[in-house]
Design an enzyme around this catalytic site. Structure first.
Site, PDB file in Angstrom:
ATOM      1  N   ILE A  14      -8.266  -9.524  23.114  1.00 25.57           N
ATOM      2  CA  ILE A  14      -7.104  -9.455  22.206  1.00 25.57           C
ATOM      3  C   ILE A  14      -7.534  -9.782  20.778  1.00 25.57           C
ATOM      4  O   ILE A  14      -7.076  -9.173  19.816  1.00 25.57           O
ATOM      5  CB  ILE A  14      -5.979 -10.403  22.678  1.00 25.57           C
ATOM      6  CG1 ILE A  14      -5.636 -10.124  24.144  1.00 25.57           C
ATOM      7  CG2 ILE A  14      -4.735 -10.224  21.815  1.00 25.57           C
ATOM      8  CD1 ILE A  14      -4.653 -11.101  24.758  1.00 25.57           C
ATOM      9  N   ASP A  33     -16.465 -17.493  17.069  1.00 24.53           N
ATOM     10  CA  ASP A  33     -16.502 -17.248  18.514  1.00 24.53           C
ATOM     11  C   ASP A  33     -17.838 -17.776  19.021  1.00 24.53           C
ATOM     12  O   ASP A  33     -18.860 -17.595  18.354  1.00 24.53           O
ATOM     13  CB  ASP A  33     -16.385 -15.737  18.788  1.00 24.53           C
ATOM     14  CG  ASP A  33     -15.941 -15.439  20.214  1.00 24.53           C
ATOM     15  OD1 ASP A  33     -14.912 -14.746  20.364  1.00 24.53           O
ATOM     16  OD2 ASP A  33     -16.621 -15.887  21.167  1.00 24.53           O
ATOM     17  N   PHE A  83      -7.298 -17.720  19.458  1.00 20.55           N
ATOM     18  CA  PHE A  83      -7.435 -17.074  20.765  1.00 20.55           C
ATOM     19  C   PHE A  83      -8.473 -17.759  21.647  1.00 20.55           C
ATOM     20  O   PHE A  83      -8.417 -17.628  22.869  1.00 20.55           O
ATOM     21  CB  PHE A  83      -7.927 -15.624  20.610  1.00 20.55           C
ATOM     22  CG  PHE A  83      -6.976 -14.690  19.935  1.00 20.55           C
ATOM     23  CD1 PHE A  83      -5.882 -14.182  20.607  1.00 20.55           C
ATOM     24  CD2 PHE A  83      -7.195 -14.279  18.623  1.00 20.55           C
ATOM     25  CE1 PHE A  83      -5.015 -13.289  19.999  1.00 20.55           C
ATOM     26  CE2 PHE A  83      -6.338 -13.386  18.007  1.00 20.55           C
ATOM     27  CZ  PHE A  83      -5.245 -12.887  18.692  1.00 20.55           C
ATOM     28  N   ALA A  84      -9.462 -18.396  21.016  1.00 20.31           N
ATOM     29  CA  ALA A  84     -10.641 -18.842  21.764  1.00 20.31           C
ATOM     30  C   ALA A  84     -10.260 -19.794  22.895  1.00 20.31           C
ATOM     31  O   ALA A  84      -9.762 -20.890  22.647  1.00 20.31           O
ATOM     32  CB  ALA A  84     -11.612 -19.543  20.814  1.00 20.31           C
ATOM     33  N   SER A 127       1.250 -17.717  26.812  1.00 18.07           N
ATOM     34  CA  SER A 127       1.348 -16.784  27.932  1.00 18.07           C
ATOM     35  C   SER A 127       2.693 -16.931  28.633  1.00 18.07           C
ATOM     36  O   SER A 127       3.267 -18.025  28.689  1.00 18.07           O
ATOM     37  CB  SER A 127       0.217 -17.098  28.915  1.00 18.07           C
ATOM     38  OG  SER A 127       0.418 -16.420  30.140  1.00 18.07           O
ATOM     39  N   TYR A 152      -5.508 -23.280  34.260  1.00 13.16           N
ATOM     40  CA  TYR A 152      -5.460 -22.374  33.102  1.00 13.16           C
ATOM     41  C   TYR A 152      -4.035 -22.296  32.551  1.00 13.16           C
ATOM     42  O   TYR A 152      -3.793 -22.478  31.354  1.00 13.16           O
ATOM     43  CB  TYR A 152      -5.950 -20.963  33.485  1.00 13.16           C
ATOM     44  CG  TYR A 152      -5.440 -19.914  32.534  1.00 13.16           C
ATOM     45  CD1 TYR A 152      -6.022 -19.760  31.280  1.00 13.16           C
ATOM     46  CD2 TYR A 152      -4.334 -19.110  32.864  1.00 13.16           C
ATOM     47  CE1 TYR A 152      -5.511 -18.833  30.388  1.00 13.16           C
ATOM     48  CE2 TYR A 152      -3.830 -18.194  31.977  1.00 13.16           C
ATOM     49  CZ  TYR A 152      -4.416 -18.052  30.739  1.00 13.16           C
ATOM     50  OH  TYR A 152      -3.903 -17.156  29.839  1.00 13.16           O
ATOM     51  N   LYS A 156      -1.987 -23.720  28.781  1.00 12.88           N
ATOM     52  CA  LYS A 156      -1.087 -23.032  27.845  1.00 12.88           C
ATOM     53  C   LYS A 156       0.173 -23.861  27.604  1.00 12.88           C
ATOM     54  O   LYS A 156       0.633 -24.000  26.467  1.00 12.88           O
ATOM     55  CB  LYS A 156      -0.715 -21.639  28.375  1.00 12.88           C
ATOM     56  CG  LYS A 156      -1.883 -20.659  28.437  1.00 12.88           C
ATOM     57  CD  LYS A 156      -2.433 -20.334  27.054  1.00 12.88           C
ATOM     58  CE  LYS A 156      -3.616 -19.389  27.096  1.00 12.88           C
ATOM     59  NZ  LYS A 156      -4.345 -19.291  25.820  1.00 12.88           N
TER      60      LYS A 156
HETATM   61  C1  UD1 Z   1      -2.742 -13.358  35.240  1.00 13.08           C
HETATM   62  C2  UD1 Z   1      -2.334 -14.777  34.904  1.00 13.08           C
HETATM   63  C3  UD1 Z   1      -1.867 -14.868  33.483  1.00 13.08           C
HETATM   64  C4  UD1 Z   1      -2.895 -14.300  32.552  1.00 13.08           C
HETATM   65  C5  UD1 Z   1      -3.164 -12.869  32.952  1.00 13.08           C
HETATM   66  C6  UD1 Z   1      -4.192 -12.199  32.068  1.00 13.08           C
HETATM   67  C7  UD1 Z   1      -1.414 -15.825  36.928  1.00 13.08           C
HETATM   68  C8  UD1 Z   1      -0.177 -16.337  37.613  1.00 13.08           C
HETATM   69  N1  UD1 Z   1      -1.234 -15.237  35.753  1.00 13.08           N
HETATM   70  O1  UD1 Z   1      -1.557 -12.599  35.281  1.00 13.08           O
HETATM   71  O2  UD1 Z   1      -1.626 -16.206  33.163  1.00 13.08           O
HETATM   72  O3  UD1 Z   1      -2.414 -14.382  31.243  1.00 13.08           O
HETATM   73  O4  UD1 Z   1      -3.650 -12.864  34.299  1.00 13.08           O
HETATM   74  O5  UD1 Z   1      -5.448 -12.778  32.200  1.00 13.08           O
HETATM   75  O6  UD1 Z   1      -2.477 -15.932  37.436  1.00 13.08           O
HETATM   76  N2  UD1 Z   1      -3.350  -7.133  41.505  1.00 13.08           N
HETATM   77  C9  UD1 Z   1      -3.717  -6.390  42.615  1.00 13.08           C
HETATM   78  N3  UD1 Z   1      -5.041  -6.135  42.821  1.00 13.08           N
HETATM   79  C10 UD1 Z   1      -6.016  -6.583  41.966  1.00 13.08           C
HETATM   80  C11 UD1 Z   1      -5.627  -7.338  40.832  1.00 13.08           C
HETATM   81  C12 UD1 Z   1      -4.294  -7.601  40.645  1.00 13.08           C
HETATM   82  O7  UD1 Z   1      -2.865  -5.966  43.411  1.00 13.08           O
HETATM   83  O8  UD1 Z   1      -7.197  -6.335  42.233  1.00 13.08           O
HETATM   84  C13 UD1 Z   1      -1.916  -7.380  41.253  1.00 13.08           C
HETATM   85  C14 UD1 Z   1      -1.552  -8.851  41.249  1.00 13.08           C
HETATM   86  O9  UD1 Z   1      -1.173  -9.264  42.532  1.00 13.08           O
HETATM   87  C15 UD1 Z   1      -0.369  -8.866  40.268  1.00 13.08           C
HETATM   88  C16 UD1 Z   1      -0.661  -7.703  39.308  1.00 13.08           C
HETATM   89  O10 UD1 Z   1      -1.627  -6.909  39.960  1.00 13.08           O
HETATM   90  O11 UD1 Z   1       0.815  -8.564  40.957  1.00 13.08           O
HETATM   91  C17 UD1 Z   1      -1.209  -8.180  37.985  1.00 13.08           C
HETATM   92  O12 UD1 Z   1      -2.307  -9.038  38.218  1.00 13.08           O
HETATM   93  P1  UD1 Z   1      -3.250  -9.551  37.024  1.00 13.08           P
HETATM   94  O13 UD1 Z   1      -3.692  -8.401  36.200  1.00 13.08           O
HETATM   95  O14 UD1 Z   1      -4.303 -10.423  37.605  1.00 13.08           O
HETATM   96  O15 UD1 Z   1      -2.282 -10.399  36.084  1.00 13.08           O
HETATM   97  P2  UD1 Z   1      -1.286 -11.608  36.459  1.00 13.08           P
HETATM   98  O16 UD1 Z   1      -1.663 -12.235  37.739  1.00 13.08           O
HETATM   99  O17 UD1 Z   1       0.093 -11.130  36.279  1.00 13.08           O
END
Ligand code: UD1
Length: 342
Positions: A14, A33, A83-84, A127, A152, A156
Site C-alpha cells: 500500500i 523502510d 504504514f511500516a 484495519s 496483529y 491495530k
Molecule cells: C486478513 C486480516 C486483516 C488484514 C488482511 C490483509 C484476519 C481476521 N484479517 O483479512 O486484518 O488486514 O488479511 O492482510 O485475519 N481465503 C480462502 N483461501 C485462501 C485465502 C483466503 O478461501 O487461500 C478466504 C478467507 O477465508 C477469507 C477471504 O478469502 O474469507 C479473504 O481472506 P484474506 O485475503 O486472508 O483476508 P482477511 O482474512 O479478510
C-alpha cells in the site's frame, strides 16, 4: 516547493501505491523502510511511473535513536503516513512479542518525534479487523470495536488507542486513522503491486499465483457460512483507490479541514463479495480458468463484513471508483509481469 510527506513502509504494497499518488498530486516524499518485507527496486519503479525519485532511507523505526536522528536531519517534514508494520496474521499468533514490539514501538517512536520535532500531521494505517464480526452490517465508524482475533489485529486496536490518547494531550497534533477493508489489485502500469514472500496468506495473491501455475489449486476456506453461497464475504478495495484516500487525508490535515484532532474513517467500497463471487469475477475478468477446492474453515476468519462508506464519502469527498473486474485484472497483469507470462 511541495509539502514533504514521510511515508514509512513506503516500499511495501500500500505504501508504494500511496507514494505514487502523493507524488502525482504534487507532494514531495521521503520513504523510510527497513526492507524487511519489500525490495529497494520498488523505488526505481515508483520513479518510472511518476518521473520523480522519492528520497529513501533504510532503517528500522523501532530503533528510537535512529528515528530521532532521522528527524533531527529532516526538519522540514509536514506530515507522516505510517504504514511500516508486520502484517501476517498467522505469524503474529506464533510471535506475539515480535508483533507488539515492532508495531507499537515504531508507532510510539514516531509520535514522540512528532512532539519533539514539531510535525503535526499523522495518518495511520488501521484495519477493519478492529470491528471483529459485527452484529450489524454494513459497519459504520460508530460500530463498536471488538476484541481482536490475533496479536496483529490487536496491534491495530492498541495503536488507535495510543494515537487517540496522544492526540488528547497534544492539541497541536492532528491524526487520522484509516480503517482499510481488504486491499487488492496493483497499479495499472504493472510496475508495482503486492509481492508476498513464500506461500500467500491472502486470497487474491493466492488466486493469481494459482492462475500462474505456481500453486496447484486455491483452497476455499469453508462454504458453510451463513451467506448466500456459504463462503465468507469481504469488502475488496482497489489499492489505487485506497491510496488516493491517503492523499485526501493529508490534504484534510494540512489544510485544517479536520473536525477534531483524532478522526477515523472506513476505507472500503461498500460492496461485499463472497470468496466464490471473487473467484468467478476473476475468471470472467481474465478468461483464465482457476482450479479450486472447498476445504474446512480457517481459524480466526469472520463470516462477513463490508463497509458503510458514507462518512468517508461525505467528509473526505473520497469514493472508491474501480470495478472488481478491473481490479482483479490489474492483480493478474502484475502477477504475469512478475512471472514473465505473456
Ligand atoms: C486478513 C486480516 C486483516 C488484514 C488482511 C490483509 C484476519 C481476521 N484479517 O483479512 O486484518 O488486514 O488479511 O492482510 O485475519 N481465503 C480462502 N483461501 C485462501 C485465502 C483466503 O478461501 O487461500 C478466504 C478467507 O477465508 C477469507 C477471504 O478469502 O474469507 C479473504 O481472506 P484474506 O485475503 O486472508 O483476508 P482477511 O482474512 O479478510
Amino acid at each position: 516547493m511541495g509539502k514533504l510527506i514521510l511515508v514509512t513502509g513506503g516500499t511495501g504494497f500500500i505504501g508504494s501505491h500511496t507514494v505514487v499518488e502523493l507524488q502525482q498530486a504534487g507532494f514531495d516524499v521521503v520513504i523510510v523502510d527497513n526492507l524487511s518485507n519489500s525490495k529497494k527496486e520498488v523505488v526505481d519503479n515508483i520513479e518510472k511511473i511518476t518521473g520523480v525519485r522519492p528520497k529513501f532511507e533504510c532503517f528500522d523505526l523501532a530503533n528510537r535513536e535512529l528515528t530521532r536522528d532521522f528527524f533531527s536531519r529532516n526538519k522540514n517534514i509536514d506530515a507522516i503516513i505510517h504504514f511500516a508494520a508486520f502484517k501476517a496474521v498467522g505469524e503474529s499468533v506464533q510471535k506475539p512479542l515480535e508483533y507488539y514490539r515492532n508495531n507499537l514501538t515504531a508507532l510510539m517512536n514516531l509520535l514522540e518525534c512528532m512532539k519533539d520535532f514539531n510535525v503535526n500531521n499523522f495518518v495511520f494505517s488501521s484495519s477493519c479487523t478492529v470491528y471483529g464480526q459485527p452484529e450489524k452490517l454494513p459497519v459504520t465508524e460508530s460500530t463498536p470495536r471488538r476484541p481482536a482475533e490475533s496479536p496483529y489485529g490487536n496491534t491495530k486496536a492498541i495503536a488507535e488507542d495510543i494515537i487517540r490518547d496522544f492526540a488528547f494531550v497534544n492539541p497541536q497534533a492532528k491524526c487520522i486513522a484509516l480503517r482499510y477493508f481488504n486491499p487488492i489489485g496493483a497499479h495499472p502500469s504493472s510496475l508495482i503491486g503486492e509481492s508476498p514472500v513464500g506461500v500467500p496468506n491472502n486470497l487474491v495473491p493466492y488466486i493469481t499465483q494459482t492462475a500462474a501455475g505456481i500453486r496447484k489449486e486455491l483452497s476455499v476456506f469453508g462454504n458453510d457460512y451463513n451467506t448466500p453461497d456459504g463462503t465468507p464475504i469481504r469488502d475488496y478495495i482497489n489499492v489505487v483507490d485506497l491510496s488516493k484516500a491517503h492523499v485526501v487525508a493529508i490534504d484534510r490535515l494540512i489544510n485544517d479541514k479536520n473536525k477534531s484532532n483524532y478522526e477515523y474513517f472506513n476505507i472500503g467500497t461498500g460492496n461485499g463479495y463472497s470468496v466464490m463471487e471473487l473467484v468467478n469475477a476473476f475468471m470472467k475478468a481474465t478468461g483464465v480458468n482457476l482450479p479450486y477446492k472447498i476445504v474446512g474453515r480457517r481459524a480466526g476468519d469472520i463470516e462477513k463484513i463490508w463497509a458503510d462508506t458514507s462518512y468517508a464519502n461525505n467528509e473526505l469527498g473520497w469514493k472508491a471508483e474501480k470495478s472488481i473486474e478491473e481490479t482483479l485484472l490489474s492483480a493478474w497483469n502484475w502477477e504475469k509481469k512478475c512471472r514473465g507470462i505473456k
